[in-house]
Scaffold this motif. Sequence first.
Motif, short mmCIF file in Angstrom:
data_model
loop_
_atom_site.label_atom_id
_atom_site.label_comp_id
_atom_site.label_asym_id
_atom_site.label_seq_id
_atom_site.Cartn_x
_atom_site.Cartn_y
_atom_site.Cartn_z
N SER A 152 -3.17 -37.13 40.52
CA SER A 152 -3.67 -35.97 41.25
C SER A 152 -4.69 -35.26 40.39
O SER A 152 -4.35 -34.76 39.30
N SER A 153 -5.94 -35.20 40.86
CA SER A 153 -6.97 -34.51 40.08
C SER A 153 -6.79 -33.00 40.15
O SER A 153 -7.30 -32.27 39.29
N LEU A 154 -6.06 -32.51 41.16
CA LEU A 154 -5.78 -31.07 41.25
C LEU A 154 -4.75 -30.66 40.21
O LEU A 154 -4.93 -29.69 39.48
N LEU A 155 -3.66 -31.42 40.13
CA LEU A 155 -2.61 -31.11 39.17
C LEU A 155 -2.88 -31.70 37.80
O LEU A 155 -2.23 -31.31 36.82
N GLN A 156 -3.84 -32.64 37.73
CA GLN A 156 -4.13 -33.39 36.51
C GLN A 156 -2.83 -33.98 35.94
O GLN A 156 -2.49 -33.81 34.77
N ARG A 157 -2.18 -34.72 36.84
CA ARG A 157 -0.88 -35.27 36.50
C ARG A 157 -0.72 -36.64 37.14
O ARG A 157 -1.14 -36.85 38.28
N GLY A 158 -0.11 -37.58 36.42
CA GLY A 158 0.16 -38.90 36.95
C GLY A 158 1.63 -39.09 37.24
O GLY A 158 2.49 -38.48 36.60
N LYS A 159 1.94 -39.95 38.23
CA LYS A 159 3.32 -40.21 38.62
C LYS A 159 3.46 -41.67 39.04
O LYS A 159 2.64 -42.19 39.79
N GLU A 160 4.49 -42.32 38.58
CA GLU A 160 4.75 -43.70 38.99
C GLU A 160 5.33 -43.72 40.40
O GLU A 160 6.27 -42.99 40.70
N VAL A 161 4.76 -44.56 41.26
CA VAL A 161 5.25 -44.66 42.64
C VAL A 161 5.86 -46.03 42.95
O VAL A 161 6.65 -46.16 43.88
N VAL A 162 5.48 -47.06 42.20
CA VAL A 162 6.10 -48.38 42.32
C VAL A 162 6.21 -48.98 40.93
O VAL A 162 5.25 -48.96 40.17
N ASN A 163 7.38 -49.52 40.62
CA ASN A 163 7.56 -50.25 39.37
C ASN A 163 7.91 -51.69 39.73
O ASN A 163 9.03 -51.98 40.16
N ALA A 164 6.95 -52.58 39.55
CA ALA A 164 7.14 -53.98 39.97
C ALA A 164 7.87 -54.80 38.92
O ALA A 164 8.16 -55.98 39.16
N ALA A 165 8.18 -54.22 37.76
CA ALA A 165 8.93 -54.94 36.74
C ALA A 165 10.41 -54.98 37.08
O ALA A 165 11.13 -55.91 36.72
N ARG A 166 10.87 -53.97 37.81
CA ARG A 166 12.28 -53.90 38.18
C ARG A 166 12.55 -54.74 39.43
O ARG A 166 11.64 -54.99 40.22
N PRO A 167 13.80 -55.14 39.65
CA PRO A 167 14.14 -55.84 40.89
C PRO A 167 13.84 -54.96 42.10
O PRO A 167 14.13 -53.76 42.11
N VAL A 168 13.19 -55.55 43.11
CA VAL A 168 12.82 -54.82 44.32
C VAL A 168 13.67 -55.32 45.47
O VAL A 168 13.64 -56.50 45.82
N THR A 169 14.45 -54.42 46.06
CA THR A 169 15.23 -54.74 47.25
C THR A 169 14.59 -54.01 48.41
O THR A 169 14.67 -52.78 48.51
N PRO A 170 13.96 -54.71 49.33
CA PRO A 170 13.22 -54.05 50.42
C PRO A 170 14.14 -53.37 51.41
O PRO A 170 15.29 -53.79 51.62
N THR A 171 13.66 -52.30 52.03
CA THR A 171 14.44 -51.59 53.03
C THR A 171 14.55 -52.38 54.33
O THR A 171 15.53 -52.25 55.06
N LEU A 172 13.54 -53.20 54.64
CA LEU A 172 13.60 -54.07 55.81
C LEU A 172 14.14 -55.44 55.37
O LEU A 172 13.41 -56.42 55.24
N LYS A 173 15.44 -55.51 55.15
CA LYS A 173 16.03 -56.67 54.51
C LYS A 173 15.98 -57.93 55.36
O LYS A 173 15.94 -59.04 54.84
N LEU A 174 15.99 -57.78 56.68
CA LEU A 174 16.01 -58.97 57.54
C LEU A 174 14.73 -59.77 57.45
O LEU A 174 14.73 -60.99 57.65
#
Length: 438
Positions: A152-174
């Motif tokens: 965010s250039s307004l807050l001048q702050r970064g935030k992680e939104v996806v970590n692909a190193a960890r196991p990913v279990t999707p919400t649409l499992k089917l």
Amino acid sequence: METCNSDDVVAYLDHKIAKSKRDQDCDEFSDSDLEDDSETMKTETDTSAQEARNGKDIQGIYWEGFKYTRDEFRETRLNQYENFVNILNPHSMETLDKEHLQVEKGNKFYDFQFNTRLVTSTILHFQLRNLVWATSKHDVYLMQNYSVMHWSSLLQRGKEVVNAARPVTPTLKLLSEPLSRVQVSSMAVKENLILIGGFDGELLCKYVNQPGVAFCTRVTTEDNAITNTVDTYQSTSGSLKVITANNDCKIRVFDAQSFTRVSAFAYSWSVNNTSASPDGKLLAVLGDSTECLISDSQSGKVISSLQGHKDYSFASAWHPNGLILATGNQDMTCRLWDIRNPSESFAVLKGNMGAIRGLKFTTDGRFLAMAEPVDFVHIFDSQSGFLKSQEIDLFGEIAGISFSPDAEALYVGIADRTYGSLMEYKRRSDNHYVDSFF
């Protein structure tokens, strides 16, 4: 597409450059120079527009601590950098030198606004550089190692939104399959979707405003099946589609609501990049070939072949009017095509140092940004017939470029061990008038 990593490409402040200068009996950078400068910069991670106006280097590089001036190092980079090619030969380069437009440089369309090293762009594969996406003039997403970061250039702050190193279990499992430790090769953030392409043929889809990953799968299990491009487009029926281009020579299209695959198109070479025309009717298909194809988006049938490039292509962008296609190639050129007359390109734009690995038009069509692998981003004014440009001169590998949807901001991701950063430029107010080219 070659399957090696960014370590094979010349990096910023590479000691090979210093060694080359030493061999010419010139002074060299020493390890202590780099270490001392790195320590200094830890407390000076950001550069504002005001600081730049007062003389601070836009990347925060303390040139006074080096034995070279900035201009001397720029000259060295221009002379020593080796552009990666697959099939380009010297004779072709001589032809291209005569063909490209003589562009008036030195214009100012976007002003430097801010540079931060609080978030750092990284690159997995040296030929894939579409790793920065702005969703507003204040919000931008980029790859940092295994993480998709939001800045965010307004807050001048970064935030992680996806970590692909960890196991990913999707919400649409089917519809999905769990994945883990995905090496991210490509990404896109559009239409409230974060799309991630993986080094082993993975595709992950996350809604921007919802927690968790909604859908993930391997689109192919073939060897060397890197997901080279992920993107979205509106189909002719009005539905949103997700599209992937892979090293297994295929393009795949998914419905963005159900995430079911609706079509797959096969080609005779690895597809490095694809993009859909604004009306959703056509696909630009580029890859391990000198030709670029225009295909029907519903059937995949090839409509025309664009001939002129001398090596493999990795970038494309459509003008909002749907009539102009820009293609970027390892022959160091971007070609501009009028798809109503695809027999030859109507303009050739040339870089300074290397392959054209990033292309983006502003949503109003006024400007085209063109990124080389390192050091240079060029902004061309379409209203001048692409004869006027601004040159952004920096040091480091370029991970991606992105205009904000309102064309007010341009973001540049820089991947470098010491000076990796995210750079922001702001559009000059006197450039707000309607594009009349075409």
